[in-house]
Design a protein around this motif. Sequence first.
Motif, PDB file in Angstrom:
ATOM      1  N   ASP A  75       0.807  -1.230   0.000  1.00  0.00           N
ATOM      2  CA  ASP A  75       0.000   0.000   0.000  1.00  0.00           C
ATOM      3  C   ASP A  75       0.836   1.275   0.000  1.00  0.00           C
ATOM      4  O   ASP A  75       0.297   2.373  -0.021  1.00  0.00           O
ATOM      5  N   VAL A  76       2.143   1.099   0.046  1.00  0.00           N
ATOM      6  CA  VAL A  76       3.017   2.279   0.120  1.00  0.00           C
ATOM      7  C   VAL A  76       3.457   2.673  -1.288  1.00  0.00           C
ATOM      8  O   VAL A  76       4.134   1.898  -1.969  1.00  0.00           O
ATOM      9  N   TYR A  77       3.084   3.871  -1.734  1.00  0.00           N
ATOM     10  CA  TYR A  77       3.458   4.395  -3.052  1.00  0.00           C
ATOM     11  C   TYR A  77       3.865   5.850  -2.887  1.00  0.00           C
ATOM     12  O   TYR A  77       3.373   6.534  -1.971  1.00  0.00           O
ATOM     13  N   PRO A  78       4.722   6.358  -3.753  1.00  0.00           N
ATOM     14  CA  PRO A  78       5.428   5.687  -4.849  1.00  0.00           C
ATOM     15  C   PRO A  78       6.539   4.763  -4.311  1.00  0.00           C
ATOM     16  O   PRO A  78       6.933   4.870  -3.165  1.00  0.00           O
ATOM     17  N   LYS A  79       7.025   3.897  -5.183  1.00  0.00           N
ATOM     18  CA  LYS A  79       8.092   2.972  -4.798  1.00  0.00           C
ATOM     19  C   LYS A  79       8.943   2.658  -6.019  1.00  0.00           C
ATOM     20  O   LYS A  79       8.545   2.881  -7.165  1.00  0.00           O
ATOM     21  N   GLU A  80      10.151   2.120  -5.770  1.00  0.00           N
ATOM     22  CA  GLU A  80      11.068   1.770  -6.848  1.00  0.00           C
ATOM     23  C   GLU A  80      11.494   0.306  -6.678  1.00  0.00           C
ATOM     24  O   GLU A  80      11.811  -0.136  -5.578  1.00  0.00           O
ATOM     25  N   ILE A  81      11.498  -0.428  -7.794  1.00  0.00           N
ATOM     26  CA  ILE A  81      11.972  -1.822  -7.815  1.00  0.00           C
ATOM     27  C   ILE A  81      13.023  -1.944  -8.901  1.00  0.00           C
ATOM     28  O   ILE A  81      12.844  -1.445 -10.011  1.00  0.00           O
ATOM     29  N   LYS A  82      14.137  -2.606  -8.573  1.00  0.00           N
ATOM     30  CA  LYS A  82      15.221  -2.795  -9.536  1.00  0.00           C
ATOM     31  C   LYS A  82      15.251  -4.251 -10.011  1.00  0.00           C
ATOM     32  O   LYS A  82      15.147  -5.162  -9.208  1.00  0.00           O
TER      33      LYS A  82
END
Length: 581
Positions: A75-82
């Motif tokens: 539920d946590v946004y924004p986010k970054e995934i590599k």
Amino acid sequence: MLKPQEIDSHSILNGVGESIFITDRKFIIKWANRYTNTVLQDIPFTIKRKEDLYGLNVLELFEEGTERWNEMNSDVYPKEIKVSLSLFKTVHLYIEKWQKDEFIITFKLMDHNIPTAWQRVIDNYVGMLSIDRTGRVLFGNNKSCKLLLYSSEEQLNQVFTELYFDPYLQNTYSEFFQAFTQGNQWDGALQAKRKDGSYIWIDAILIPIKENGSNTQYVLLFKEASSDKLKDAKLKKALKELSAIKYALDQSSMIAIYDENQVITYVNEAFSNLVKYSKEELLGKHYSYMMSKEDYNKVFHNELMEPLDKGKVWKGEVRKIAKDGRELWFDTTVVPFLNKQNKPYQYVSIQMDITYKKKTEELLQRAEKLSVIGELAAGVAHEIRNPLTSIKGFAQLLEGNDFYKQIILDEIDRISSIVSEFMVLAKPHAVNYSSKDIGALLRQVITFLESEANLNNVSIHYHQEVEGQLKMQCEENQLKQVFLNLIKNSIEAMPNGGPIHIILSGDGNKAKISISDYGVGMTGDKLEKLGEPFFSTKEEGNGLGLMVSYKIIHNHGGDISVRSKINQGTTFTITLPLLKG
């Protein structure tokens, strides 16, 4: 139909110099901006048009993506995934809430922190394959294409083990494939298959790429192997293949190795187990060990050594005697190893046990002979018996010298006896079989022959190893005739007297009777002829007694075997089927 505000936002996103997706709440791609087409040309995807992405889940684009669902769906946004694509490239996914039940994902393709000069070196001087965890090729650089003769497109998404390695090599390079499966680093030499079917030896390093403690992909760096590495790799491969061949031979054959003097230097476990000698007992012995003198002269000198001395392979059948006295037959191939002067310095003997086959052949040959003799015997016996009766009757009426008359009558009785034995060899006729105890029949025959044995200074020792009766369906007089023939033979084989040992044993299915004397014995060539018509080891014998015995035992479903050595005696062994229950 898109609303005006959606058209405006899409127009704005199309002008951005980064790839952007719009997805639903399950991350299914609904739309991608124009710049996505440019990005797709630089990544190892089979998809090269943004329209082909519609309907796909973003997670499906990356091999480890489905395992990161919880990370993306929090539920946590924004986010970054590599997510790593290759040694040089990583994708950064920036996920933000867009509109109701929609996300906007910015897809940034980032180079790893490797200087451009190093990238050029790797691309032009070292082959590189980027491989995902399932073994599929994500990327192949220019040098890999030159070494393996595949284009980048031909390598893409192919399973590297199927593309570059023959199935049988996977066992040869088990350490490499084990490292790949377990996510470990590995280095060494490999033999890779190229597109044109040729092979190339490569000096390779397998490097696992890990993120957050888990394996995401592998990088395989390689170059053509140096001569030293190549020799070492070929030697290791050859040793593994030789080990596999030795294992296969050990499982199927008896192996023995001899030096230039035909002395045993090696035997495998299969050979040792069959002949009942330990390896220590066999090492240092001559090739002819376990061979009879006759076989040694016949096979070793006359047949085997002459071609081997000329460097030729010898094939044939060899008979040997095991430690426990069993006669064994081997289908044998002997291969000479030659030195620079083309002289044998070592021999390898590969042998297969054909004892059962030989015994079966002997039984068939004997059965055929018995059949032929039987047909002949029926006619001969019929034609001789009637005139004999008349001759005997008139001879008894003759007047004159009683001495000569008695000789005539004795000879007539002898002819009659031979004719009677012929009748046993004739085609089967009605025989009344009944249940009889073999032990009781043996004891009756022994009692009958004891007086004759005493006259010849022979003692008969009988032993029954099992308690109770050993019953079988038989014609008792015929079986008594067999026992009588064999025991009388043993008595006559010891002109100076001695013991005869008779042992009766059984296992519930078969009875075994062994009759052993310590007489003159027989040579191997005589043993082979034993049971043939008119062959006898006795001066006045006609050879029909043993032949009749073989016929009787055969008709009762049994078998007779014989072992003998000169001046060490003879043992006849009879096996007969028992009644069950």
